[in-house]
Design an enzyme around this catalytic site. Structure first.
Site, PDB file in Angstrom:
ATOM      1  CE  LYS A  85     -44.755  10.043  -1.024  1.00  0.00           C
ATOM      2  NZ  LYS A  85     -43.577  11.088  -1.570  1.00  0.00           N
ATOM      3  NE  ARG A 139     -34.405  14.729   2.853  1.00  0.00           N
ATOM      4  CZ  ARG A 139     -35.072  15.781   2.290  1.00  0.00           C
ATOM      5  NH1 ARG A 139     -34.695  16.919   3.185  1.00  0.00           N
ATOM      6  NH2 ARG A 139     -35.888  15.639   1.515  1.00  0.00           N
TER       7      ARG A 139
END
Length: 479
Positions: A257, A331
């Site tokens: 990130k 996910r």
């Protein structure tokens, strides 16, 4: 916070509510400093020597959210001034408190007094609020009914506060095992079966998504399953599956990130916290429904053993997934958890909740969550639930071309679509594992955390997003 109802009290500090019309009478119609504007506050010393915080209600009928805000406004004032025992006089709310608004009042009183966990020398202090005024006359409800609603409002506030605490905890104090244990302890003395699957069990089950994401951390992954069976035996009731993302630390893995996003990596388990909070409230209120919660928990870190872009992994249900981005990890663990809930727990409907995509923040900002759903009947019940909870969500459409975006050239599916439609493709990835059960996906990436409160019952940091809407969705099945 502890709240009780009393016809009178000797406490000298309290909260009063005034409409604009009532506020004008304080100064004999001369228009003093306090006008009774919505959420305007004025501390005063009454003729009886009481220290009071006057809270304005404005001049129109209040919505449920506005009742919560007004109550939170008063208790936030008390918290700021370190006042731990006070009364709340409801007289000024006469004609405004329906059943639902009364529970909102209780939630507002509690949440306005919420404080983040403090790991320094200063600790949280116990707070007691006394509800006074003729509550039966003000609300038109019996004392027995008010006591029930009081309990429900407090349970919901406790559930939201638990979710906030979990998200507000520093990552080094909430490893996967710590989060699982906190959930187990929260369910103590309630009729909830708690099962915690450790890494060796996950390996036996071949939970490829959860194990792959957790492989880069020294702190092993786990999975919490919560089984609440509140429906009466003689009443046929489907089991609703609630699946919550529980990534306690998310660096993004090798797709690291950006530095500006690192401050929030500890809160990527808000979905799991919301599921746990919801089931706590359902069990505390003895709601007559059957619900199974599944919370996959791990850290997403970088190490020599971490997974990489280009890898192909095998999920719990044998689906082969091409890894295109290691920061699309939520996910993966949700796919495993959804497949498990359907195949092993036998849930008939699937609702998953996660801080899943930055794309939903770009779409809706920090006050609206995104929802995908493949069942109009389920979404109708969800809409009714969100309206009762006062949270804000918007449904996002999807079509066949969006599913095409997840096609892989070397596996059954890939974990990332193109640079656009990110919220849609993330949700559709999870849907693949629901095995055609009615499915609804909640993306709370924008609403689970606020740097500055949007409403008075929020505080800086975690919001507890999703808890009350999930609760109302489950409770709706009771009816």
């Amino acid at each position: 916070m502890r709240i009780r109802i009393s016809s009178g009290t000797d406490i000298k500090t309290g909260i009063l509510f005034f409409t604009k019309a009532a506020a004008s009478k304080l100064y004999d119609g001369e228009g003093g400093v306090f006008q009774g504007e919505y959420l305007q506050t004025l501390p005063r010393l009454s003729l009886g020597g009481k220290q009071e915080c006057c809270v304005g209600l404005g001049e129109k009928a209040l919505t449920k959210r506005e009742v919560m805000e007004a109550a939170a406004c008063g208790t936030a004032f008390m918290r700021e001034h370190k006042i731990s025992r006070f009364y709340v006089d409801v007289t000024g709310l006469k004609g405004m408190l329906t059943e639902e608004k009364f529970t909102c009042l209780i939630q507002g009183i509690c949440l306005g007094g919420y404080e983040q966990p403090n790991f320094g020398a200063e600790k949280r202090y116990e707070v007691e609020a006394i509800l006074t005024g003729d509550l039966e006359e003000v609300t038109g409800l019996t004392k027995e009914h008010l006591e029930v609603l009081l309990s429900q409002g407090q349970h919901m506030a406790q559930a939201i506060s638990f979710a906030r605490d979990m998200v507000n905890y520093p990552g080094n104090l909430l490893r996967p095992a710590d989060f699982a244990e906190a959930i187990r302890m929260q369910m103590e003395d309630l009729d909830v079966e708690v099962e915690i699957f450790q890494q060796n069990q996950l390996e036996e089950m071949e939970m490829g998504g959860l194990l792959t994401v957790g492989s880069g951390s020294a702190y092993p992954p786990c999975m919490v399953v919560l089984r609440y069976r509140g429906a009466k035996a003689e009443k046929k009731s489907e089991t609703l599956g609630l699946i919550g993302k529980g990534v306690t630390c998310d660096t993004g893995g090798y797709c690291l990130k950006p530095s500006g996003s690192m401050a929030g990596i500890r809160g990527d388990m808000a979905g799991g916290a919301a599921v746990a909070g919801c089931i706590y409230a359902l069990a505390a209120d003895r709601v007559e429904v059957n619900v199974t919660g599944v919370i996959p928990i791990c850290e997403n870190r970088i190490s020599p053993g971490s997974y990489l872009p280009g890898d192909v992994i095998t999920m719990y249900n044998k689906t082969r997934v091409e890894i295109c981005n290691t920061d699309a990890e939520g996910r993966l663990i949700l796919g495993d958890a959804v497949a498990y809930a359907v195949e092993r727990e036998g849930v008939e409907q699937v609702v998953d909740i996660a801080t899943l995509t930055g794309a939903v923040v770009n779409l809706f900002g920090f006050s609206i969550g995104g929802v995908l759903c493949d069942s109009d009947e389920l979404y109708t019940r969800f809409e009714e639930a969100k309206d009762r909870s006062t949270e804000q969500y918007a449904r996002i459409p999807y079509f066949a071309e969006h599913e095409e975006m997840l096609k892989s050239g070397c596996a059954d599916i890939k974990n990332l679509g193109p640079d656009y439609c990110g919220t849609i493709t993330a949700g559709l990835f999870i849907r693949r594992f629901a095995k055609e059960r009615p499915w609804l996906h909640m993306d709370i990436a924008g609403t689970a955390w606020v740097d500055g409160p949007i409403w008075k019952f929020q505080s800086k940091g975690a919001t507890g997003a999703g808890v009350s809407t999930l609760y109302e969705l489950c409770k709706g099945k009771e009816k």
